[in-house]
Design a protein around this motif. Structure first.
Motif, PDB file in Angstrom:
ATOM      1  N   ALA A 300       0.811  -1.225   0.000  1.00 24.66           N
ATOM      2  CA  ALA A 300       0.000   0.000   0.000  1.00 24.66           C
ATOM      3  C   ALA A 300       0.841   1.271   0.000  1.00 24.66           C
ATOM      4  O   ALA A 300       0.295   2.368   0.085  1.00 24.66           O
ATOM      5  N   VAL A 301       2.155   1.133  -0.082  1.00 22.89           N
ATOM      6  CA  VAL A 301       3.005   2.338  -0.089  1.00 22.89           C
ATOM      7  C   VAL A 301       3.073   2.901  -1.505  1.00 22.89           C
ATOM      8  O   VAL A 301       3.508   2.213  -2.436  1.00 22.89           O
ATOM      9  N   CYS A 302       2.630   4.134  -1.663  1.00 22.90           N
ATOM     10  CA  CYS A 302       2.603   4.758  -2.991  1.00 22.90           C
ATOM     11  C   CYS A 302       4.036   4.944  -3.492  1.00 22.90           C
ATOM     12  O   CYS A 302       4.882   5.502  -2.782  1.00 22.90           O
ATOM     13  N   PRO A 303       4.321   4.492  -4.718  1.00 20.37           N
ATOM     14  CA  PRO A 303       5.689   4.623  -5.230  1.00 20.37           C
ATOM     15  C   PRO A 303       6.077   6.058  -5.559  1.00 20.37           C
ATOM     16  O   PRO A 303       7.244   6.333  -5.819  1.00 20.37           O
ATOM     17  N   HIS A 304       5.120   6.974  -5.514  1.00 16.44           N
ATOM     18  CA  HIS A 304       5.457   8.360  -5.830  1.00 16.44           C
ATOM     19  C   HIS A 304       6.288   8.987  -4.709  1.00 16.44           C
ATOM     20  O   HIS A 304       7.417   9.407  -4.933  1.00 16.44           O
ATOM     21  N   ALA A 305       5.740   9.053  -3.515  1.00 23.82           N
ATOM     22  CA  ALA A 305       6.493   9.670  -2.421  1.00 23.82           C
ATOM     23  C   ALA A 305       6.238   8.994  -1.086  1.00 23.82           C
ATOM     24  O   ALA A 305       6.521   9.560  -0.041  1.00 23.82           O
ATOM     25  N   GLY A 306       5.687   7.793  -1.119  1.00 25.83           N
ATOM     26  CA  GLY A 306       5.627   7.010   0.104  1.00 25.83           C
ATOM     27  C   GLY A 306       4.393   7.153   0.962  1.00 25.83           C
ATOM     28  O   GLY A 306       4.365   6.621   2.079  1.00 25.83           O
ATOM     29  N   CYS A 307       3.352   7.854   0.509  1.00 26.68           N
ATOM     30  CA  CYS A 307       2.106   7.882   1.286  1.00 26.68           C
ATOM     31  C   CYS A 307       1.425   6.509   1.181  1.00 26.68           C
ATOM     32  O   CYS A 307       1.795   5.696   0.348  1.00 26.68           O
ATOM     33  N   THR A 308       0.416   6.274   2.015  1.00 26.37           N
ATOM     34  CA  THR A 308      -0.273   4.991   1.991  1.00 26.37           C
ATOM     35  C   THR A 308      -1.578   5.126   1.232  1.00 26.37           C
ATOM     36  O   THR A 308      -2.391   6.000   1.538  1.00 26.37           O
ATOM     37  N   VAL A 309      -1.772   4.264   0.239  1.00 25.52           N
ATOM     38  CA  VAL A 309      -2.963   4.372  -0.609  1.00 25.52           C
ATOM     39  C   VAL A 309      -4.182   3.756   0.086  1.00 25.52           C
ATOM     40  O   VAL A 309      -4.051   2.907   0.964  1.00 25.52           O
ATOM     41  N   ASP A 310      -5.356   4.204  -0.348  1.00 25.92           N
ATOM     42  CA  ASP A 310      -6.630   3.644   0.127  1.00 25.92           C
ATOM     43  C   ASP A 310      -7.309   2.930  -1.036  1.00 25.92           C
ATOM     44  O   ASP A 310      -7.156   3.352  -2.184  1.00 25.92           O
ATOM     45  N   TYR A 311      -8.098   1.898  -0.718  1.00 24.21           N
ATOM     46  CA  TYR A 311      -8.859   1.224  -1.773  1.00 24.21           C
ATOM     47  C   TYR A 311     -10.227   1.861  -1.874  1.00 24.21           C
ATOM     48  O   TYR A 311     -10.892   2.070  -0.865  1.00 24.21           O
ATOM     49  N   GLU A 312     -10.618   2.200  -3.084  1.00 17.44           N
ATOM     50  CA  GLU A 312     -11.933   2.797  -3.329  1.00 17.44           C
ATOM     51  C   GLU A 312     -12.779   1.735  -4.025  1.00 17.44           C
ATOM     52  O   GLU A 312     -12.644   1.504  -5.233  1.00 17.44           O
ATOM     53  N   PRO A 313     -13.654   1.031  -3.267  1.00 16.21           N
ATOM     54  CA  PRO A 313     -14.374  -0.101  -3.851  1.00 16.21           C
ATOM     55  C   PRO A 313     -15.334   0.294  -4.967  1.00 16.21           C
ATOM     56  O   PRO A 313     -15.548  -0.464  -5.904  1.00 16.21           O
ATOM     57  N   GLY A 314     -15.899   1.514  -4.882  1.00 11.50           N
ATOM     58  CA  GLY A 314     -16.860   1.955  -5.903  1.00 11.50           C
ATOM     59  C   GLY A 314     -16.247   1.962  -7.295  1.00 11.50           C
ATOM     60  O   GLY A 314     -16.868   1.544  -8.261  1.00 11.50           O
ATOM     61  N   HIS A 315     -15.016   2.459  -7.395  1.00 10.98           N
ATOM     62  CA  HIS A 315     -14.364   2.573  -8.701  1.00 10.98           C
ATOM     63  C   HIS A 315     -13.280   1.516  -8.896  1.00 10.98           C
ATOM     64  O   HIS A 315     -12.603   1.503  -9.920  1.00 10.98           O
ATOM     65  N   ARG A 316     -13.111   0.674  -7.892  1.00 12.77           N
ATOM     66  CA  ARG A 316     -12.094  -0.391  -7.938  1.00 12.77           C
ATOM     67  C   ARG A 316     -10.711   0.165  -8.270  1.00 12.77           C
ATOM     68  O   ARG A 316     -10.040  -0.302  -9.196  1.00 12.77           O
ATOM     69  N   VAL A 317     -10.334   1.172  -7.567  1.00 11.57           N
ATOM     70  CA  VAL A 317      -8.986   1.736  -7.733  1.00 11.57           C
ATOM     71  C   VAL A 317      -8.392   2.001  -6.352  1.00 11.57           C
ATOM     72  O   VAL A 317      -9.105   2.127  -5.358  1.00 11.57           O
ATOM     73  N   PHE A 318      -7.067   2.051  -6.337  1.00 12.22           N
ATOM     74  CA  PHE A 318      -6.361   2.518  -5.154  1.00 12.22           C
ATOM     75  C   PHE A 318      -6.089   4.001  -5.375  1.00 12.22           C
ATOM     76  O   PHE A 318      -5.637   4.398  -6.450  1.00 12.22           O
ATOM     77  N   ILE A 319      -6.355   4.800  -4.338  1.00 13.46           N
ATOM     78  CA  ILE A 319      -6.149   6.245  -4.475  1.00 13.46           C
ATOM     79  C   ILE A 319      -5.148   6.708  -3.423  1.00 13.46           C
ATOM     80  O   ILE A 319      -5.253   6.338  -2.249  1.00 13.46           O
ATOM     81  N   CYS A 320      -4.193   7.484  -3.875  1.00 13.22           N
ATOM     82  CA  CYS A 320      -3.220   8.030  -2.926  1.00 13.22           C
ATOM     83  C   CYS A 320      -3.728   9.374  -2.411  1.00 13.22           C
ATOM     84  O   CYS A 320      -4.018  10.277  -3.206  1.00 13.22           O
ATOM     85  N   PRO A 321      -3.854   9.525  -1.091  1.00 11.68           N
ATOM     86  CA  PRO A 321      -4.409  10.774  -0.552  1.00 11.68           C
ATOM     87  C   PRO A 321      -3.455  11.954  -0.676  1.00 11.68           C
ATOM     88  O   PRO A 321      -3.884  13.094  -0.514  1.00 11.68           O
TER      89      PRO A 321
END
Ligand code: FES
Length: 359
Positions: A300-321
């Motif tokens: 779950a660690v975002c490869p951009h800058a290390g934040c933790t992504v969340d799963y958005e079940p509605g759109h079936r995507v992981f979103i980095c906050p």
């Protein structure tokens, strides 16, 4: 002081003070109101964020030992942001507040957004420089600092500089205590209301560690290596979900997968997700079940800058906050930048005992 007497540069600081003050108050209160921020098993928790940041940060040697005190660090950041925000909004001890704000922003820049690319898409470095005019010039017009200075100037006649200075400290101290008390009461009310609100909302992302009966602390989330023989430890028996998740009697004769058990498959809703800690790296991780019986896991660690992504079940995507990157919910590939690589996939298998294993 009449409006026409105000220097343009003093008025120019007002929008900056209002924006920074409001933003830092909001950031502090938001952390206090969100119970997930202090829940180690949540991908958005301070523990997960510190752990993720420690892998990328140039100050990782400092962050790694501090991450075992993550809840205290989280509280310090939240109350620090609140104090800085109130100081900026009221214009009381503005230079002190601005230096505090710049230091908090600099810490977040070094810990979280240092590798943001291009650098200007990370907000922390912008906040560092936004605080500098207030640190240099003070609060300016419509600030309590300016008001106290005017009052002291009127009372200066016939008194020594020392007496004026003592009285100034007393007035500033009283104002700071009153504002601090107000901020504490507000923070308590917001934190209580936030917890009440969260407790009535269903969490779309489950937590595998609770299925193992482990405590939420990152260091104690118990991923356990499997052995070829069926597990009979009392802990596993006591925390195994009842009836529905129990493996059928005939299934236990099949060999268990080699790997580390992370929790019951039933903790992952179909088309939903659950969090766990990757036993190999210690990173926060997410397992999704896009279709019944199909389990996919990602770091779950975002490869951009290390934040933790969340799963958005509605759109079936992981979103980095942090900067809004989005990753495909089944492949982990980047769908929306600024991240330029996908989430790391983690090999995972459902065992005949109803448990999930990282293999
Ligand atoms: Fe920047 Fe995730 S850390 S998009």
């Amino acid at each position: 002081m009449r409006h026409s007497d105000l220097a343009a540069h003093e008025l120019a600081l007002l929008p900056l003070r209002a924006f920074l003050g409001f933003t830092f108050c909001f950031a502090g209160l938001q952390k206090l109101a969100n119970p997930s921020f202090f829940k180690a098993s949540s991908p958005g928790s301070i523990q997960a964020q510190m752990h993720g940041a420690a892998r990328h940060s140039p100050i990782h040697t400092l962050l790694t030992p501090l991450s075992s005190h993550a809840p205290i660090i989280g509280l310090l950041i939240a109350f620090g942001e609140l104090a800085v925000g109130v100081g900026a909004l009221a214009g009381l001890l503005t230079r002190v507040a601005a230096i505090g704000g710049a230091l908090i922003s600099l810490s977040l820049f070094l810990a979280v957004s240092f590798h943001t690319n291009p650098y200007y898409t990370g907000s922390d470095i912008v906040f560092v420089f936004a605080w500098l005019p207030l640190a240099i010039a003070g609060g300016g017009a419509y600030s309590l600092d300016a008001y106290v200075s005017q009052v002291m100037a009127r009372r200066r006649a016939g008194r020594t500089a020392h007496m004026v200075d003592v009285e100034r400290r007393r007035v500033v101290g009283s104002l700071a205590a009153a504002l601090g008390f107000g901020a504490l009461v507000t923070a308590g009310a917001v934190a209580g209301f936030g917890r009440l609100l969260h407790s009535t909302k269903a969490d779309s992302t489950g937590d595998l560690s609770s299925g193992l009966g482990a405590t939420p602390g990152a260091s104690t989330v118990a991923a356990t290596p499997s052995s070829p023989a069926p597990s009979t430890s009392p802990t596993t028996q006591a925390s195994a979900p009842p009836a529905a998740s129990r493996a059928p009697a005939h299934a236990t004769t099949k060999p268990l997968p080699r790997g580390t058990k992370i929790g019951p498959a039933t903790a992952v809703p179909v088309k939903g997700a659950a969090t766990f800690q990757d036993p190999a790296t210690g990173d926060p991780a997410v397992v999704v079940q896009p279709a019944a019986g199909t389990f996919l896991a990602f770091d779950a660690v975002c490869p951009h800058a290390g934040c933790t992504v969340d799963y958005e079940p509605g759109h079936r995507v992981f979103i980095c906050p942090c900067h809004g990157s989005q990753f495909n919910g089944t492949s982990g590939a980047v769908e929306v930048g600024p991240a330029n690589s996908g989430l790391r996939k983690i090999a995972i298998t459902a065992g005949p005992d109803g448990q999930l294993y990282v293999t």
